[in-house]
Design a protein around this motif. Structure first.
Motif, PDB file in Angstrom:
ATOM      1  N   ASN A 160      42.744  51.411  38.504  1.00 50.73           N
ATOM      2  CA  ASN A 160      41.360  51.942  38.733  1.00 50.73           C
ATOM      3  C   ASN A 160      40.451  51.346  39.459  1.00 50.73           C
ATOM      4  O   ASN A 160      40.091  50.217  39.584  1.00 50.73           O
ATOM      5  CB  ASN A 160      40.815  51.554  37.231  1.00 50.73           C
ATOM      6  CG  ASN A 160      41.709  52.529  36.143  1.00 50.73           C
ATOM      7  OD1 ASN A 160      42.421  53.280  36.448  1.00 50.73           O
ATOM      8  ND2 ASN A 160      41.569  51.955  34.737  1.00 50.73           N
ATOM      9  N   VAL A 161      40.058  52.419  40.334  1.00 46.80           N
ATOM     10  CA  VAL A 161      38.859  51.956  41.560  1.00 46.80           C
ATOM     11  C   VAL A 161      37.622  52.425  41.127  1.00 46.80           C
ATOM     12  O   VAL A 161      37.697  53.731  40.558  1.00 46.80           O
ATOM     13  CB  VAL A 161      39.677  52.434  42.760  1.00 46.80           C
ATOM     14  CG1 VAL A 161      38.237  52.285  44.102  1.00 46.80           C
ATOM     15  CG2 VAL A 161      40.859  51.794  43.195  1.00 46.80           C
ATOM     16  N   THR A 162      36.810  51.684  41.133  1.00 45.28           N
ATOM     17  CA  THR A 162      35.408  52.407  40.848  1.00 45.28           C
ATOM     18  C   THR A 162      34.921  53.353  41.432  1.00 45.28           C
ATOM     19  O   THR A 162      34.920  53.525  42.808  1.00 45.28           O
ATOM     20  CB  THR A 162      34.187  50.892  41.064  1.00 45.28           C
ATOM     21  OG1 THR A 162      34.619  49.892  40.485  1.00 45.28           O
ATOM     22  CG2 THR A 162      32.712  51.582  40.650  1.00 45.28           C
ATOM     23  N   PRO A 174      29.910  58.362  37.788  1.00 48.01           N
ATOM     24  CA  PRO A 174      30.410  57.426  36.481  1.00 48.01           C
ATOM     25  C   PRO A 174      32.167  57.307  36.482  1.00 48.01           C
ATOM     26  O   PRO A 174      32.698  58.407  36.770  1.00 48.01           O
ATOM     27  CB  PRO A 174      29.870  58.125  35.280  1.00 48.01           C
ATOM     28  CG  PRO A 174      28.755  59.013  35.818  1.00 48.01           C
ATOM     29  CD  PRO A 174      29.406  59.654  36.926  1.00 48.01           C
ATOM     30  N   GLN A 175      32.427  56.179  36.110  1.00 52.26           N
ATOM     31  CA  GLN A 175      33.838  56.167  35.710  1.00 52.26           C
ATOM     32  C   GLN A 175      34.405  56.999  34.680  1.00 52.26           C
ATOM     33  O   GLN A 175      33.920  56.957  33.638  1.00 52.26           O
ATOM     34  CB  GLN A 175      34.299  54.765  35.508  1.00 52.26           C
ATOM     35  CG  GLN A 175      35.621  54.375  34.887  1.00 52.26           C
ATOM     36  CD  GLN A 175      36.771  54.726  35.767  1.00 52.26           C
ATOM     37  OE1 GLN A 175      36.546  54.952  37.168  1.00 52.26           O
ATOM     38  NE2 GLN A 175      37.967  54.647  35.485  1.00 52.26           N
ATOM     39  N   PRO A 185      38.152  49.066  32.504  1.00 51.09           N
ATOM     40  CA  PRO A 185      37.799  48.382  33.803  1.00 51.09           C
ATOM     41  C   PRO A 185      38.247  48.840  35.074  1.00 51.09           C
ATOM     42  O   PRO A 185      39.300  49.479  35.382  1.00 51.09           O
ATOM     43  CB  PRO A 185      38.320  47.118  33.491  1.00 51.09           C
ATOM     44  CG  PRO A 185      38.727  46.983  32.157  1.00 51.09           C
ATOM     45  CD  PRO A 185      39.017  48.376  31.717  1.00 51.09           C
ATOM     46  N   THR A 186      37.369  48.650  36.035  1.00 50.88           N
ATOM     47  CA  THR A 186      37.568  49.253  37.272  1.00 50.88           C
ATOM     48  C   THR A 186      37.429  48.015  38.263  1.00 50.88           C
ATOM     49  O   THR A 186      36.875  46.751  38.064  1.00 50.88           O
ATOM     50  CB  THR A 186      36.760  50.350  38.055  1.00 50.88           C
ATOM     51  OG1 THR A 186      35.403  49.764  37.952  1.00 50.88           O
ATOM     52  CG2 THR A 186      36.945  51.402  37.195  1.00 50.88           C
ATOM     53  N   ASP A 212      36.587  47.213  42.962  1.00 50.01           N
ATOM     54  CA  ASP A 212      35.995  47.745  44.068  1.00 50.01           C
ATOM     55  C   ASP A 212      36.972  48.017  44.844  1.00 50.01           C
ATOM     56  O   ASP A 212      38.199  47.287  45.175  1.00 50.01           O
ATOM     57  CB  ASP A 212      35.108  46.541  44.747  1.00 50.01           C
ATOM     58  CG  ASP A 212      34.170  47.340  45.834  1.00 50.01           C
ATOM     59  OD1 ASP A 212      34.799  47.398  46.767  1.00 50.01           O
ATOM     60  OD2 ASP A 212      33.132  47.525  45.715  1.00 50.01           O
ATOM     61  N   PRO A 259      42.876  46.258  38.305  1.00 49.82           N
ATOM     62  CA  PRO A 259      41.737  45.021  37.563  1.00 49.82           C
ATOM     63  C   PRO A 259      42.349  44.213  36.742  1.00 49.82           C
ATOM     64  O   PRO A 259      43.379  44.719  35.736  1.00 49.82           O
ATOM     65  CB  PRO A 259      41.038  46.064  36.913  1.00 49.82           C
ATOM     66  CG  PRO A 259      41.074  47.479  37.541  1.00 49.82           C
ATOM     67  CD  PRO A 259      42.520  47.440  38.155  1.00 49.82           C
TER      68      PRO A 259
END
Length: 249
Positions: free
Chosen positions: A188-190, A195-196, A210-211, A213, A240
């Protein structure tokens, strides 16, 4: 580093854009490829002033064999060689139960990921094996789903399994031509502009996870790209630490 040439697919947004900018910062000439010209030009505009001249937008539909062959022929003709291909482009679709997935959506996702990866890799092989000095590198953007899928993601999961298989075949077939192929599976990338979103869990529920950068992904791609011919990162998973992947399902 002597000037080297890369092709990045899906370079108009997201991970493709971020990695293209990272490669430009490392001195690469980067051919920015995607279906729409304006996002590619925006990627070029986002490059540092010193790097912008080496950013080359080239719109192309990577699911079209003739278009892909023409693109790579023009890259070879203009720059004399191809050192790196980052197969990153992908279409996705919402979580959908298997019995409700349309054939149209199946083909769209499979074509953008699996067929596009094959066509671009085939064209890259043709250039890399005949150039002097010969060889080069292909990096495929895989996914954790190729190892541990999410529910209701059959098209994306199947496409990324195909990419994992191609990574191994390309790595094997490329040995005699000094062509390396590795894969980066990205967690997962932000998101940069929203929004996520909540994502599907093994029990079918949705959860915001969770993400990380995107710079951590960029750093890994840059490190893989900088390796000398004959050295390869075959497979790497960047996620992450708190992402519910290990043990998923």
């Amino acid at each position: 580093m002597a000037e080297r040439t890369a092709v990045v697919t899906g370079a108009g947004s997201g991970i493709g854009r971020a990695c293209a900018l990272g490669l430009l910062a490392d001195g690469w000439t980067v051919v920015l490829t995607g279906r729409r010209e304006e996002p590619l030009r925006e990627t070029a505009r986002l490059a540092r002033d010193a790097d912008r001249r080496r950013a080359v937008p080239e719109p192309a539909d990577i699911t079209d064999p003739a278009v892909v062959d023409d693109l790579f022929a023009r890259v070879a003709d203009r720059f004399g060689r191809l050192d790196l291909l980052f197969n990153n482009a992908a279409d996705t679709m919402p979580y959908t139960p298997t019995e409700e997935v349309s054939a149209e959506d199946w083909h769209r996702v499979m074509d953008s990921i699996a067929t596009g990866t094959f066509l671009c890799s085939r064209a890259a092989f043709r250039v890399m094996k005949d150039q002097s000095p010969r060889g080069g590198r292909i990096i495929n953007n895989g996914a954790p789903s190729a190892q541990a899928p999410r529910p209701d993601s059959i098209a994306f999961t199947a496409a990324k399994h195909a990419v994992a298989g191609m990574t191994r075949s390309l790595s094997l077939d490329g040995r005699r031509y000094d062509i390396s192929c590795g894969q980066i599976d990205i967690g997962n990338v932000t998101p940069a502009d929203r929004p996520q979103p909540a994502v599907r869990q093994a029990d079918g529920s949705l959860r915001v996870e969770p993400t990380m950068d995107v710079r951590h992904v960029v750093d890994m791609v840059r490190a893989m790209a900088a390796l000398p011919v004959g050295v390869n990162v075959q497979s790497v998973l960047v996620i992450p630490s708190a992402m519910p992947y290990v043990g998923r399902g």
